[in-house]
Design an enzyme around this catalytic site. Structure first.
Site, PDB file in Angstrom:
ATOM      1  N   TYR B  51      37.837  36.095  38.850  1.00 36.85           N
ATOM      2  CA  TYR B  51      36.538  36.650  38.326  1.00 36.85           C
ATOM      3  C   TYR B  51      36.714  36.753  36.626  1.00 36.85           C
ATOM      4  O   TYR B  51      37.881  37.193  36.198  1.00 36.85           O
ATOM      5  CB  TYR B  51      36.298  37.866  38.812  1.00 36.85           C
ATOM      6  N   GLU B  52      35.573  36.698  36.115  1.00 34.89           N
ATOM      7  CA  GLU B  52      35.589  36.850  34.528  1.00 34.89           C
ATOM      8  C   GLU B  52      35.756  38.089  33.874  1.00 34.89           C
ATOM      9  O   GLU B  52      36.353  38.476  32.712  1.00 34.89           O
ATOM     10  CB  GLU B  52      34.450  36.127  33.732  1.00 34.89           C
TER      11      GLU B  52
END
Lengths: 272, 256
Positions: B51-52
């Site tokens: 996930y960013e």
């Protein structure tokens, strides 16, 4: 050397009208109480920087504190859009909002350049998108070694960087853990910095993977328990998801927002 | 074949099936996250979720409510800074799949998540913006898109290119120097579109059970190309449906 101040003293001393400020936090550890104090003190003409402006930026924009937003994703995470931000962009309410829009990779690199004392950052990004046409803060540079053309973005060096962390010691050394986003870079890139913390402790316990900001890299620390609410502080509090959903309904309507501003936004202590 | 299922459930299951075990997947919140978590609980237990917010190898025991949900940090192999996730992990092409959604997509797979209508300075609707998508779309080895299909979202040309699919057509990605292959599949509630090998135009290749070609054409804002006799996707298995419903039940509200 970091000074230990109250939140009100810190905002009053560190934030001036017209400043560029970055209240960073990536879902986790968002310095919401500091944002509410900025609203209460009626700061104006601010340039708000943040990768992921969310509810507290929606509140600052709706309260008329902001002249400009520098960002890469402005939404209510897990819920939808920011209605005060939308109203400002679409209808200039309560005042026009200038925007400088980037991608996450671009913003992260702008902070990294700012923290590194460099004038710009390079990345392989933006190619083929419509973003570069909308701002003069995305240009290209040719690699002097390979000839590859890359994106160049200017360093972001806010006047004031504000983050929230779990702990500081009495000398102002700060420790944060969990998802720490771009907070270290934002503090190091800023001319002045404020870290609000869940608690001030006698001694910080070393934790694997934690980020430590030494006291000489931070301007001021303020103890603000629950200062990230409705976001969360790992080890201290859970994210208040219902608040994010309530904000969606409340913020759609200008009158309801103004009523919130009068009763909670300007109340003595942050809404919680 | 199982009992009843919704078109949305078929979409999530089809998207999950597109992910291969052991691959590294850069996950966006919403439908992509639901599908990626479903894949990890069914056929792809070794899928690496990234996930960013900086969580590498997250193994959440419930659906995360946002890309920065604490459950991602608690269960990750490592939590790194946001500059690191984009510079060290995404940019060099280490990630197999980028998994994206958006507000609009066009026939060359270009995605808009920035503005709808009017011009940039005076939009009809201001959307959240591109976030991580431009570089995810450029740098992942392959991109999967999952979006509900309607003429509002599947448009002849997007109002703003937030992230590039195939640009103006075949060869454009190469001309632009984009490193990944681009959107190899667009998965919707009505079926699956894949780029035509000659033109890169999105072409309907598979139908969801119960959907027909005319219905998909009617939900598409351009003259949709269709392969001869598109196959019908296999309906969700009992296990897929059960796991998907259990996953959705882990969060309150209407988060996809």
């Amino acid at each position: 050397m970091a000074r230990i101040l109250t939140l009100s003293e810190a905002i009053s001393e560190l934030v001036a009208d017209g400043d560029s400020i970055a209240l960073e936090g990536f879902t986790h550890l968002i310095p919401v109480a500091a944002g509410h104090e900025i609203i209460r003190q009626g700061k104006r003409d601010l340039t708000l920087c943040r990768m992921t402006p969310d509810i507290v930026y929606d509140q600052l924009i709706g309260a008329g504190c902001a002249r400009k937003l520098v960002f890469s994703w402005g939404g209510n995470p897990g819920v939808g859009s920011l209605h005060r931000f939308r109203d400002a962009v679409q209808h200039s309410w309560p005042r026009p909002l200038e925007i400088e829009e980037h991608s996450h990779a671009g913003m992260a690199n702008r902070y990294a350049a700012g923290a590194s004392g460099l004038p710009f950052a390079i990345l392989r990004g933006y190619t083929g998108t419509d973003l570069p046409a909308q701002t003069d803060s995305i240009k290209t540079v040719t690699c002097p070694f390979t000839g590859e053309v890359l994106a160049a973005v200017p360093a972001l060096n806010p006047d004031v960087g504000v983050v929230h962390a779990q702990q500081a010691d009495r000398e102002g050394n700060v420790q944060m853990w969990g998802i720490t986003g771009v907070q270290k870079e934002a503090v190091l890139a800023s001319k002045r910095s404020l870290v609000t913390v869940e608690e001030i402790v006698d001694e910080l316990t070393p934790r694997p993977g934690a980020v430590v900001l030494p006291k000489w890299a931070v301007t001021a620390v303020a103890e603000v328990p629950g200062g990230a609410h409705p976001s969360y502080a790992q080890g201290y509090s859970e994210r208040d998801n219902s608040y994010y959903r309530r904000w969606d309904a409340l913020s759609r309507d200008r009158a309801e927002f103004e009523s919130w501003l009068k009763t909670e936004g300007l109340a003595e202590r942050s809404a919680r | 074949m199982t009992g009843t299922f919704t078109a949305d459930e078929m979409m999530s299951v089809a998207a999950a099936r597109s992910l291969t075990n052991g691959a590294a997947c850069f996950v966006g919140i919403g439908l992509p996250s639901t599908a990626a978590n479903l894949a990890r609980r069914t056929h792809a237990p070794e899928l690496v979720l990234i996930y960013e917010s900086g969580t590498l190898g997250a193994k959440p025991d419930r659906l995360p409510l946002s890309i920065g949900d604490g459950v991602l940090a608690d269960t990750a192999d490592s939590v790194v800074s946001v500059p690191e996730i984009f510079n060290y992990w995404l940019q060099p092409g280490r990630i197999d799949f980028g998994f994206l959604g958006g507000a609009q997509i066009d026939k060359f797979g270009n995605i808009n998540s920035t503005i709808i209508g009017g011009d940039y300075a005076d939009p009809k609707v201001r959307l959240p913006g591109a976030g991580g998508a431009p570089e995810i779309a450029a740098s992942c080895r392959e991109v999967l898109v999952v979006m509900r299909q309607s003429t509002r979202s599947f448009v002849e040309s997007v109002d703003f290119i937030s992230s590039v699919g195939y640009g103006t057509g075949k060869g454009d990605r190469e001309r632009l120097g984009l490193r990944g292959r681009g959107p190899v599949k667009v998965i919707t509630d009505l079926g699956i579109m894949e780029p035509d090998p000659e033109t890169c135009e999105l072409t309907l290749t598979r139908l969801s059970p119960g959907a027909d070609v005319e219905q998909v054409r009617a939900a598409t804002g351009w003259d949709l190309a269709v392969v001869p006799e598109p196959a019908v996707q296999q309906a969700p298995s009992e296990t897929e449906l059960r796991v998907l419903r259990e996953l959705k039940a882990t969060i309150e509200g209407d988060q996809a």
